[in-house]
Scaffold this motif. Structure first.
Motif, PDB file in Angstrom:
ATOM      1  N   ALA A  13     -43.504   7.834  81.300  1.00 47.63           N
ATOM      2  CA  ALA A  13     -42.774   8.476  80.146  1.00 47.63           C
ATOM      3  C   ALA A  13     -42.856   7.385  79.037  1.00 47.63           C
ATOM      4  O   ALA A  13     -42.974   7.847  77.876  1.00 47.63           O
ATOM      5  CB  ALA A  13     -41.433   8.688  80.755  1.00 47.63           C
ATOM      6  N   GLU A  14     -42.586   6.143  79.235  1.00 52.49           N
ATOM      7  CA  GLU A  14     -42.666   5.053  78.185  1.00 52.49           C
ATOM      8  C   GLU A  14     -43.902   5.020  77.458  1.00 52.49           C
ATOM      9  O   GLU A  14     -44.147   4.755  76.215  1.00 52.49           O
ATOM     10  CB  GLU A  14     -42.342   3.835  78.893  1.00 52.49           C
ATOM     11  CG  GLU A  14     -40.750   3.759  79.179  1.00 52.49           C
ATOM     12  CD  GLU A  14     -40.387   2.551  79.765  1.00 52.49           C
ATOM     13  OE1 GLU A  14     -41.278   1.650  79.969  1.00 52.49           O
ATOM     14  OE2 GLU A  14     -39.048   2.405  80.320  1.00 52.49           O
ATOM     15  N   CYS A  16     -46.456   7.293  77.408  1.00 48.81           N
ATOM     16  CA  CYS A  16     -46.715   8.718  76.691  1.00 48.81           C
ATOM     17  C   CYS A  16     -45.873   8.536  75.366  1.00 48.81           C
ATOM     18  O   CYS A  16     -46.297   8.690  74.206  1.00 48.81           O
ATOM     19  CB  CYS A  16     -46.113   9.763  77.244  1.00 48.81           C
ATOM     20  SG  CYS A  16     -47.147  10.189  78.727  1.00 48.81           S
ATOM     21  N   ALA A  17     -44.519   7.874  75.217  1.00 45.34           N
ATOM     22  CA  ALA A  17     -43.938   7.906  74.172  1.00 45.34           C
ATOM     23  C   ALA A  17     -44.475   6.825  73.180  1.00 45.34           C
ATOM     24  O   ALA A  17     -44.410   6.996  71.898  1.00 45.34           O
ATOM     25  CB  ALA A  17     -42.257   7.644  74.585  1.00 45.34           C
ATOM     26  N   VAL A  37     -36.236   6.471  76.662  1.00 46.20           N
ATOM     27  CA  VAL A  37     -37.063   7.713  77.185  1.00 46.20           C
ATOM     28  C   VAL A  37     -37.281   7.609  78.605  1.00 46.20           C
ATOM     29  O   VAL A  37     -37.152   6.499  79.240  1.00 46.20           O
ATOM     30  CB  VAL A  37     -38.571   7.624  76.490  1.00 46.20           C
ATOM     31  CG1 VAL A  37     -38.494   7.812  75.009  1.00 46.20           C
ATOM     32  CG2 VAL A  37     -39.159   6.388  76.833  1.00 46.20           C
ATOM     33  N   PRO A  39     -38.742  10.315  82.271  1.00 49.67           N
ATOM     34  CA  PRO A  39     -39.051  11.654  82.543  1.00 49.67           C
ATOM     35  C   PRO A  39     -38.147  12.792  82.170  1.00 49.67           C
ATOM     36  O   PRO A  39     -36.824  12.942  82.874  1.00 49.67           O
ATOM     37  CB  PRO A  39     -39.611  11.550  84.028  1.00 49.67           C
ATOM     38  CG  PRO A  39     -39.628  10.316  84.156  1.00 49.67           C
ATOM     39  CD  PRO A  39     -38.650   9.661  83.259  1.00 49.67           C
ATOM     40  N   ALA A  42     -34.734  11.837  76.665  1.00 47.49           N
ATOM     41  CA  ALA A  42     -34.937  10.791  75.571  1.00 47.49           C
ATOM     42  C   ALA A  42     -33.576  11.002  74.901  1.00 47.49           C
ATOM     43  O   ALA A  42     -33.161  11.855  74.560  1.00 47.49           O
ATOM     44  CB  ALA A  42     -36.161  11.546  74.541  1.00 47.49           C
ATOM     45  N   TYR A  74     -39.928  14.021  72.591  1.00 46.52           N
ATOM     46  CA  TYR A  74     -40.112  12.865  73.421  1.00 46.52           C
ATOM     47  C   TYR A  74     -39.783  13.328  74.681  1.00 46.52           C
ATOM     48  O   TYR A  74     -40.306  12.704  75.776  1.00 46.52           O
ATOM     49  CB  TYR A  74     -39.515  11.595  73.046  1.00 46.52           C
ATOM     50  CG  TYR A  74     -40.364  11.125  71.856  1.00 46.52           C
ATOM     51  CD1 TYR A  74     -41.233  10.030  72.129  1.00 46.52           C
ATOM     52  CD2 TYR A  74     -40.043  11.638  70.569  1.00 46.52           C
ATOM     53  CE1 TYR A  74     -42.314   9.735  70.988  1.00 46.52           C
ATOM     54  CE2 TYR A  74     -40.963  11.159  69.399  1.00 46.52           C
ATOM     55  CZ  TYR A  74     -41.855  10.039  69.669  1.00 46.52           C
ATOM     56  OH  TYR A  74     -42.624   9.594  68.747  1.00 46.52           O
ATOM     57  N   GLY A  78     -42.997  13.361  78.348  1.00 43.24           N
ATOM     58  CA  GLY A  78     -43.398  12.109  79.330  1.00 43.24           C
ATOM     59  C   GLY A  78     -44.024  12.511  80.584  1.00 43.24           C
ATOM     60  O   GLY A  78     -44.043  11.458  81.506  1.00 43.24           O
TER      61      GLY A  78
END
Length: 147
Positions: A13-14, A16-17, A37, A39, A42, A74, A78
């Motif tokens: 998730a981080e 992807c952000a 952030v 899964p 956000a 966001y 993720g």
């Protein structure tokens, strides 16, 4: 095994952000900050500036919507699947004012197949509710990180 599949859900998730943030010029130029952030979650924040005020000297609803919509983005991106907003609505419950620090907290309500539902609450620095936003997401082709 790809880089993305080796990551924990939180690290994914981080990552992807981070990948999204690189090109998220709207959020950056509005002074948004990614506070958290994870899964399906956000938290983003933004301070209301003079340029964000409407003719009533209140935070323009479009900026409040943009903050909520960005937290929504966001939260639903993720999982390393490109995901876009399919539909969104917002209910304003109190005004924002010059200098207010608004925080949008997004959480996943449901995710199945290509669709998801996310609720986002926008509050000010005193924890007072400013708006409630509900977004429906749809995954599209592509990933944020190499598979």
């Amino acid at each position: 095994m790809s880089t993305a599949t080796k990551l924990s859900p939180q690290a994914l998730a981080e990552a992807c952000a981070d990948a999204m943030w690189t090109g998220d010029f709207a959020a950056q130029r509005l002074g948004m900050v990614r506070d958290h952030v994870a899964p399906g979650e956000a938290v983003l924040s933004m301070t209301i500036t003079e340029a964000m005020l409407n003719g009533h000297d209140l935070a323009h609803g479009g900026y409040v919507f943009t903050l909520a919509d960005t937290a929504f983005a966001y939260a639903c991106n993720g999982y390393n699947q490109r995901t876009v907003g399919h539909q969104a609505s917002i209910t304003y419950v109190a005004p924002g004012h010059l200098g207010d620090r608004l925080t949008a907290t997004a959480r996943e309500i449901h995710r199945a197949g290509r669709g998801g539902i996310y609720d986002i609450t926008v509050t000010n620095q005193r924890g007072e509710r400013i708006a409630e936003f509900r977004g429906h997401s749809r995954t599209v082709k592509g990933t944020h990180l190499p598979e």
